[in-house]
Design a protein around this motif. Structure first.
Motif, PDB file in Angstrom:
ATOM      1  N   UNK A 209       0.846  -1.196   0.000  1.00  0.00           N
ATOM      2  CA  UNK A 209       0.000   0.000   0.000  1.00  0.00           C
ATOM      3  C   UNK A 209       0.883   1.248   0.000  1.00  0.00           C
ATOM      4  N   UNK A 210       1.922   1.236   0.814  1.00  0.00           N
ATOM      5  CA  UNK A 210       2.872   2.351   0.853  1.00  0.00           C
ATOM      6  C   UNK A 210       3.481   2.591  -0.525  1.00  0.00           C
ATOM      7  N   UNK A 211       3.881   1.509  -1.188  1.00  0.00           N
ATOM      8  CA  UNK A 211       4.488   1.635  -2.516  1.00  0.00           C
ATOM      9  C   UNK A 211       3.534   2.292  -3.505  1.00  0.00           C
ATOM     10  N   UNK A 212       2.264   1.905  -3.462  1.00  0.00           N
ATOM     11  CA  UNK A 212       1.286   2.474  -4.379  1.00  0.00           C
ATOM     12  C   UNK A 212       1.006   3.938  -4.073  1.00  0.00           C
ATOM     13  N   UNK A 213       0.974   4.281  -2.790  1.00  0.00           N
ATOM     14  CA  UNK A 213       0.783   5.684  -2.421  1.00  0.00           C
ATOM     15  C   UNK A 213       1.933   6.534  -2.961  1.00  0.00           C
ATOM     16  N   UNK A 214       3.149   6.036  -2.834  1.00  0.00           N
ATOM     17  CA  UNK A 214       4.314   6.797  -3.289  1.00  0.00           C
ATOM     18  C   UNK A 214       4.389   6.885  -4.816  1.00  0.00           C
ATOM     19  N   UNK A 215       3.707   5.982  -5.520  1.00  0.00           N
ATOM     20  CA  UNK A 215       3.690   6.027  -6.989  1.00  0.00           C
ATOM     21  C   UNK A 215       2.560   6.911  -7.518  1.00  0.00           C
ATOM     22  N   UNK A 216       1.589   7.241  -6.668  1.00  0.00           N
ATOM     23  CA  UNK A 216       0.399   7.941  -7.137  1.00  0.00           C
ATOM     24  C   UNK A 216       0.642   9.443  -7.257  1.00  0.00           C
ATOM     25  N   UNK A 217       0.242  10.070  -8.366  1.00  0.00           N
ATOM     26  CA  UNK A 217       0.535  11.486  -8.600  1.00  0.00           C
ATOM     27  C   UNK A 217      -0.083  12.434  -7.576  1.00  0.00           C
ATOM     28  N   UNK A 218      -1.226  12.071  -6.994  1.00  0.00           N
ATOM     29  CA  UNK A 218      -1.887  12.930  -6.018  1.00  0.00           C
ATOM     30  C   UNK A 218      -1.439  12.616  -4.600  1.00  0.00           C
ATOM     31  N   UNK A 219      -1.256  11.334  -4.302  1.00  0.00           N
ATOM     32  CA  UNK A 219      -0.996  10.900  -2.930  1.00  0.00           C
ATOM     33  C   UNK A 219       0.481  10.825  -2.559  1.00  0.00           C
ATOM     34  N   UNK A 220       1.367  10.939  -3.533  1.00  0.00           N
ATOM     35  CA  UNK A 220       2.778  10.636  -3.296  1.00  0.00           C
ATOM     36  C   UNK A 220       3.436  11.512  -2.236  1.00  0.00           C
ATOM     37  N   UNK A 221       2.895  12.712  -1.995  1.00  0.00           N
ATOM     38  CA  UNK A 221       3.499  13.604  -1.002  1.00  0.00           C
ATOM     39  C   UNK A 221       2.809  13.538   0.356  1.00  0.00           C
ATOM     40  N   UNK A 222       1.778  12.710   0.476  1.00  0.00           N
ATOM     41  CA  UNK A 222       1.066  12.594   1.753  1.00  0.00           C
ATOM     42  C   UNK A 222       1.944  11.839   2.756  1.00  0.00           C
ATOM     43  N   UNK A 223       2.167  12.380   3.948  1.00  0.00           N
ATOM     44  CA  UNK A 223       2.969  11.673   4.950  1.00  0.00           C
ATOM     45  C   UNK A 223       2.338  10.331   5.331  1.00  0.00           C
ATOM     46  N   UNK A 224       3.160   9.303   5.429  1.00  0.00           N
ATOM     47  CA  UNK A 224       2.692   7.969   5.819  1.00  0.00           C
ATOM     48  C   UNK A 224       3.524   7.484   6.998  1.00  0.00           C
ATOM     49  N   UNK A 225       2.847   7.126   8.081  1.00  0.00           N
ATOM     50  CA  UNK A 225       3.498   6.578   9.261  1.00  0.00           C
ATOM     51  C   UNK A 225       3.020   5.138   9.435  1.00  0.00           C
ATOM     52  N   UNK A 226       3.950   4.204   9.519  1.00  0.00           N
ATOM     53  CA  UNK A 226       3.623   2.793   9.637  1.00  0.00           C
ATOM     54  C   UNK A 226       3.332   2.426  11.097  1.00  0.00           C
ATOM     55  N   UNK A 227       2.331   1.575  11.305  1.00  0.00           N
ATOM     56  CA  UNK A 227       2.013   1.033  12.622  1.00  0.00           C
ATOM     57  C   UNK A 227       2.496  -0.415  12.660  1.00  0.00           C
ATOM     58  N   UNK A 228       3.351  -0.747  13.605  1.00  0.00           N
ATOM     59  CA  UNK A 228       3.932  -2.085  13.607  1.00  0.00           C
ATOM     60  C   UNK A 228       4.074  -2.636  15.017  1.00  0.00           C
ATOM     61  N   UNK A 229       3.921  -3.938  15.134  1.00  0.00           N
ATOM     62  CA  UNK A 229       4.125  -4.620  16.417  1.00  0.00           C
ATOM     63  C   UNK A 229       5.563  -5.094  16.549  1.00  0.00           C
TER      64      UNK A 229
END
Length: 270
Positions: A209-229
């Motif tokens: 999902x992160x990879x697709x967000x970073x490839x998308x022309x509109x979403x690529x600059x939206x900050x993404x923070x991962x939630x992990x255990x």
């Protein structure tokens, strides 16, 4: 110019607008005070069609519809969905292709240098934020302004918990638990200000999902923070190389969550 000397609002042909909850209520309300022309325009603002297309269908122009658009915006019946093109609408098609670009050698090299520090910060503080990815400028909210946060988490109680704390900090949360809900949350206008993304999901991998967000022309600059255990160097490395702006470990602590989100966006901290 209007009587007060202020310039009149002018909508553009490529502007895209979508109904707010208040706008949807207005359409369902039997006693609406809107005129037939206003209702005819309001029902066409679906968050997809550009105003120029809508105007052509109504045999008029975007300029002629500008006063109504301005009134709808002022009354909170609509919001800007996208100024420009309809790239946002294609996110679901792009998401279903199954092709994911591998991080570049430079991205891997940069992530390698950063991963150890990220792992240590995760274990020490419960979060790690890539401040270097931000503009370095503090973001200040206008009076009454709220930000949109997409919370991708398949555990209902945790998702609700995160959403409640974000709401207390002037965020409008959108919760998504699976692939279809993620697509819907990302397509819904306006474009989110941050995405909190679980690594392990039932029908899709968080890193994909992160990879697709970073490839998308509109979403690529939206900050993404991962939630992990799992606060492992390998997981941090994978996320950093893929363009993640930070990590938050589970179980999530409220203060840690808010501090990480504010750090990534550039909001002032109390």
């Amino acid at each position: 110019m209007n009587q007060s000397g202020k310039p009149l609002f002018t909508a553009g042909d490529k502007d895209v607008y979508a109904l707010t909850d208040k706008g949807n209520e207005q359409l369902r309300e039997a006693g609406t005070r809107l005129s037939q022309q206003e209702l005819g325009l309001l029902v066409r603002l679906d968050g997809r069609a550009a105003l120029g297309q809508i105007a052509a269908g109504m045999q008029t122009t975007a300029t002629a519809l500008s006063p109504l658009i301005g009134k709808f915006l002022h009354d909170g019946l609509i919001d800007v969905a996208r100024v420009g093109d309809s790239d946002m609408i294609e996110f679901d098609a792009m998401f279903s292709t199954g092709s994911f670009a591998s991080p570049s050698a430079m991205a891997m090299s940069d992530a390698e240098r950063e991963a150890s520090a990220g792992e240590a910060a995760l274990k020490r503080n419960g979060y790690y934020a890539r401040i270097a990815r931000s503009s370095g400028r503090e973001r200040k909210l206008a009076e009454g302004e709220k930000l949109v946060a997409v919370v991708v988490e398949d555990e209902p109680y945790l998702a609700k918990f995160i959403a409640q704390y974000l709401a207390l900090e002037r965020f409008v949360p959108r919760i998504a638990a699976n692939r279809d809900e993620i697509v819907a949350a990302l397509r819904k206008p306006p474009v989110p200000d941050i995405v909190l993304l679980d690594v392990t999901l039932p029908d899709v991998d968080g890193f994909n999902v992160l990879a697709k967000i970073r490839q998308h022309p509109v979403l690529k600059s939206v900050p993404v923070v991962m939630l992990t255990a799992h606060a492992t160097r390998e997981a941090v490395l994978k996320g950093l190389a893929g363009g993640a702006d930070g990590y938050i470990t589970k179980p999530v602590e409220p203060d840690t969550l808010i501090e990480a989100v504010k750090t990534v966006i550039g909001l002032p901290k109390k």
